[in-house]
Design an enzyme around this catalytic site. Structure first.
Site, mmCIF file in Angstrom:
data_model
loop_
_atom_site.group_PDB
_atom_site.id
_atom_site.type_symbol
_atom_site.label_atom_id
_atom_site.label_comp_id
_atom_site.label_asym_id
_atom_site.label_seq_id
_atom_site.Cartn_x
_atom_site.Cartn_y
_atom_site.Cartn_z
ATOM 1 N N HIS A 1 0.522 -0.950 -0.001
ATOM 2 C CA HIS A 1 -0.227 -0.056 0.199
ATOM 3 C C HIS A 1 0.789 1.586 0.139
ATOM 4 O O HIS A 1 1.107 2.357 -0.959
ATOM 5 C CB HIS A 1 -0.580 -0.067 1.054
ATOM 6 C CG HIS A 1 -1.702 1.417 1.256
ATOM 7 N ND1 HIS A 1 -3.256 1.091 1.294
ATOM 8 C CD2 HIS A 1 -1.592 2.672 1.756
ATOM 9 C CE1 HIS A 1 -3.567 2.199 1.592
ATOM 10 N NE2 HIS A 1 -2.867 3.319 1.511
ATOM 11 N N GLU A 2 1.546 1.270 0.593
ATOM 12 C CA GLU A 2 2.696 2.369 1.071
ATOM 13 C C GLU A 2 3.376 2.663 -0.554
ATOM 14 O O GLU A 2 4.487 3.695 -0.840
ATOM 15 C CB GLU A 2 3.060 2.609 2.626
ATOM 16 C CG GLU A 2 2.427 2.660 3.507
ATOM 17 C CD GLU A 2 1.544 3.423 3.430
ATOM 18 O OE1 GLU A 2 1.446 4.502 2.831
ATOM 19 O OE2 GLU A 2 0.385 3.828 4.324
ATOM 20 N N HIS B 1 1.862 4.742 -2.892
ATOM 21 C CA HIS B 1 1.960 5.819 -2.100
ATOM 22 C C HIS B 1 3.302 6.717 -3.337
ATOM 23 O O HIS B 1 3.409 7.600 -3.590
ATOM 24 C CB HIS B 1 1.676 6.153 -0.867
ATOM 25 C CG HIS B 1 0.765 6.768 -0.583
ATOM 26 N ND1 HIS B 1 -0.232 7.144 -1.178
ATOM 27 C CD2 HIS B 1 -0.702 5.466 0.376
ATOM 28 C CE1 HIS B 1 -1.814 6.838 -0.236
ATOM 29 N NE2 HIS B 1 -1.422 5.810 0.726
ATOM 30 N N GLU C 1 -4.863 7.893 -2.918
ATOM 31 C CA GLU C 1 -4.809 6.391 -2.506
ATOM 32 C C GLU C 1 -5.008 5.851 -3.524
ATOM 33 O O GLU C 1 -5.279 4.613 -3.378
ATOM 34 C CB GLU C 1 -6.127 7.219 -1.676
ATOM 35 C CG GLU C 1 -6.756 5.771 -0.559
ATOM 36 C CD GLU C 1 -5.512 5.618 0.463
ATOM 37 O OE1 GLU C 1 -6.027 4.434 0.947
ATOM 38 O OE2 GLU C 1 -4.643 6.011 0.876
#
Length: 501
Positions: A264-265, A268, A294
């Site tokens: 997820h990170e 980003h 996001e």
């Protein structure tokens, strides 16, 4: 005009550098800083924010923007110079409406509140953060008041990072999405629960950590310009386009926690790493909105990272890392486990179908707080009631209830949570557009190859930074304004097949 533009860039770079010094202070506070440094860190962050705000509101920037307007109007809309002047003007106009003294006060309060929250959540002690949250609400209303003429008090807070988005448009969008989601959630709830016990065994931290790093390196995260560290609440931060860092947390009794947080990170971070280096030191050198940002974390975490094709490639590797835990667990069982749908208390651990319900609860509570219809003292009980009515479960304590998210304890109340749902919607819209351009992407994912998808995203999303608004960027990339249709198609296809709906 070239000299004036260079002068403007020089002034903006000073702001950029100060803002990222502030980010460095926050990263340190969230990772390695001892608790005893909280008071001083609040002062330090406040000073840096005040200096950045004072430089951003310098009359020289206003004068240069005025002088450069004819030059901007002579340029094609999509030129880099025109985009820079537009972005700088929007930032200047917003900054000049808010006094530096207020921003300094707010940042100091946020740093102090964050430290209190880090102690209060493990102790399940809402009373410790309550006075700080009450002050945060006061500051949030004060910030909104610097932007008169709004329809709803949350509008200027939402617009701050989501240009053109209002509480009214979000209420309508969330209503339409909820109408489509609830039948899916209810249909899955009637099926036999998926067994995810294979994820809840003992998985040593170091092995989890190393496997996650190997995965995101293959996805395209550049470790020459990044690193990963541990924190209480995972996040991505950037100190320059050459230094984009991520954090995660590891639970040795839950394989999915660190792995999907890391993916997820990294989503980003790959967005920030993909921004044109020509934009460094300017307002263009950042993601255009929380929703678009996001979309990238959710695209890589869910659409790619939880797909069957992804695990056809990575699961044999994971089994070699954890042979005792997963050696006898089939790919089908594992894939269903990482996609299990079950109402839960924690937003960050929620499945794809119920995740947006968590966001809608927070969004509604923020509006009620800002409107004065809800008091901070009543927040824990109202939180429990909303979870009981919306998800059929309620937290037994505040640690897994109102204290679980860091956002209100390190920012403001209002204008924050909706980005998560906007990101979910956009993730499917962008991925569908990428597939239209490159139908071979799913086959490549099965082979552990991600360059085509990463390249399409970089070309159509990442490199533009903040040159276009989120709405403009989405239309350019997909040929359509934001729509929930691709997202609903994706959810129905994925979970319809998985649960035989």
């Amino acid at each position: 005009m070239k000299e004036k533009l260079d002068e403007l860039k020089g002034l903006l770079t000073e702001v950029y550098d100060l803002e990222h010094v502030g980010a460095l202070l926050h990263w340190d506070q969230s990772t390695y800083m001892p608790g005893g440094g909280a008071a001083a860190r609040g002062r330090q962050s406040s000073i840096v924010e005040r200096l950045a705000h004072e430089k951003m509101t310098d009359s020289r920037i206003g004068r240069l923007l005025e002088q450069l307007q004819p030059y901007e109007e002579s340029l094609p809309y999509d030129s880099d110079d025109a985009g820079l002047i537009r972005a700088a003007r929007r930032k200047f106009e917003k900054a000049t409406k808010v006094p530096s003294s207020f921003m300094s006060k707010l940042i100091s309060h946020q740093a102090e509140t964050y430290q209190v929250w880090m102690e209060a959540r493990p102790a399940d002690d809402f009373s410790k953060v309550r006075p700080y949250l009450e002050k945060t609400l006061e500051y949030s209303r004060e910030l909104a008041a610097y932007f008169p003429g709004y329809e709803h008090i949350a509008d200027p807070l939402i617009d701050y990072d989501n240009e053109g988005v209002t509480a009214s448009t979000l209420r309508q969008l969330f209503g339409e999405l909820r109408e489509q989601l609830m039948p899916l959630v209810q249909a899955v709830a009637e099926k036999e629960p998926v067994d995810d016990s294979c994820l809840k065994q003992w998985y040593p931290e170091t092995a989890q950590w190393d496997f996650g790093l190997d995965v995101i390196r293959q996805l395209g995260y550049d470790f020459h310009r990044g690193r990963q560290d541990k924190t209480h609440h995972p996040f991505m931060t950037k100190f320059s386009l050459g230094d984009v860092r991520i954090t995660t947390r590891v639970r040795e009794n839950d394989l999915g926690e660190a792995l999907f947080s890391t993916i997820h990170e990294s989503g980003h971070a790959m967005y920030e790493q993909g921004i044109s280096m020509d934009f460094e030191g300017t307002p263009l050198a950042e993601g255009v909105s929380p929703g678009v940002h996001e979309s990238q974390s959710r695209l890589w975490e869910n659409i790619v990272g939880r797909s069957r094709g992804f695990w056809e490639h990575f699961y044999p590797k994971l089994q070699k890392v954890f042979p005792e835990q997963l050696g006898s667990v089939s790919l089908d069982t594992f894939h269903r486990a990482v996609n299990k749908v079950q109402p839960s208390l924690i937003r960050t651990a929620a499945d794809e179908l119920t995740y947006n319900l968590h966001v809608m609860i927070r969004f509604d509570l923020e509006l009620a707080l800002l409107e004065g219809k809800l008091d901070i003292k009543d927040l824990p009980e109202v939180w429990r009631e909303r979870y009981r009515s919306d998800l059929g479960i309620a937290p037994k304590d505040d640690a897994d209830g109102v204290l679980q998210d860091v956002h209100w304890h390190m920012g403001i109340i209002g204008g924050m949570f909706q980005g998560y749902t906007l990101g979910n919607i956009l993730s499917a819209q962008y991925y569908e557009a990428g597939l239209k351009a490159h139908p071979e992407i799913p086959d490549q994912i099965r082979e552990g190859k991600f360059d085509t998808l990463h390249g399409w995203l970089k070309e159509n999303i990442y490199r533009h930074g903040s040159k276009f608004t989120a709405q403009e960027l989405t239309e350019r990339a997909t040929g359509s304004p934001l729509t929930i249709d691709p997202y609903i198609r994706y959810l129905k296809n994925k979970f319809g097949e998985m649960y035989s709906l």
